[in-house]
Enzyme design. Sequence first.
Site, PDB file in Angstrom:
ATOM      1  NE  ARG A 122      -4.095  -0.567   1.424  1.00 51.98           N
ATOM      2  CZ  ARG A 122      -5.242  -0.237   1.995  1.00 51.98           C
ATOM      3  NH1 ARG A 122      -5.410  -0.403   3.284  1.00 51.98           N
ATOM      4  NH2 ARG A 122      -6.221   0.269   1.277  1.00 51.98           N
ATOM      5  CE1 TYR A 228      -6.416  -3.916   4.774  1.00 58.03           C
ATOM      6  CE2 TYR A 228      -4.185  -3.701   3.934  1.00 58.03           C
ATOM      7  CZ  TYR A 228      -5.536  -3.818   3.711  1.00 58.03           C
ATOM      8  OH  TYR A 228      -6.023  -3.833   2.428  1.00 58.03           O
TER       9      TYR A 228
END
Length: 378
Positions: A122, A228
């Site tokens: 990411r 996350y």
Amino acid sequence: MKIAVLKETKKRENRVALTPDIVKSLTDEGFECMVEKGAGLNSYFDDSKYIAAGATIVENASKLYAEADTVLKINAPSAEEIGLMKPGAVLLSFMFAATSPELVDACVKQNISSFSIDAIPRISRAQSMDALSSQSNLGGYKAVLAAANALGKVFPLLMTAAGTLKPSRVVIMGAGVAGLQALATAKRLGAIVEVSDIRPETKEQIESLGGIFIEVEGDESVKTEGGYVKEVSAEYLQKQKEVVAKRVANADIVITTALIPGKKAPVLVTGEMVKSMRLGSVILDMAVEQGGNCELSELNQTVVKHGVTIIGESNLPALLPLNASELFAKNIRSFLVHLAGKDGFKWDMDDEITKGSLITHKGEKVHPSVQPKEKAVS
């Protein structure tokens, strides 16, 4: 390079990996695209559109697997289907490799180089490849519509000649991509929306979309990586449940989105919390495929327990197959052209995107999630 697009075989799946527009862009760049007959029908793309885009339609899936240099799918093939691929071929799909050992072993056995779309780092230059986010975005939107459809009341404040109708109250657990889209959608429909997330940095995002942040005092057990939550203590989750419980009892709709990669989803809504909710309330559990955030949710079932409707739909993006396929196709095209050209793959093992998403290569497990940590990528 011969690219194959297979019809998705997973139950409740309506998406397709490539749309005709993206097929055309790839064929224009010199790739050869082969599409299984009927692969796009559930996404409203018929074979004629693929033919017009330059693709070849193939009726036999086994033939596609055997001839393709690269296989593109949304859901990974089964171990048996991997066995049909020619050795040295490449697979691009969601794999969730850490929890799919049979799939990984099948790729190693067949000498398949596999890239897992869910493992793409990411980072800013990989945003156009981030299919997890594009699909979660649609999932959050659809979650609100599905919950609203099951609720026996309106979302907005309505002032009528017959009296005033109070707005619905929505509680969302998790302020990731899905949760924030659910928040935005519920607000557009006129609901009062409260959002819980164990990451304190999400407060500003929630409030910027008009939501109310449910604050829980943090502790050092909460660890995040790449956006996350990777680890959280049982004590913290208990504290969160206690704070959220009162909000849940007053909610008309609860939408849960909390996932921890590679682990069972944390239980955030207990049976006792469901009992505390008003008759006719709705819970939609977006984490049901990984065990569920609601203790009483059932996979791919809508059930009524203690007078509360609990929706356990595992694949919300597939309920919006046209848009979901369009976004996924753009994601996977960006990923493919980063990794390869029309004449083959670059195999730049120093590239962060390649290194972060490559699961198996040259008959070996190379990703840290599927091999001993001390073993380096060759």
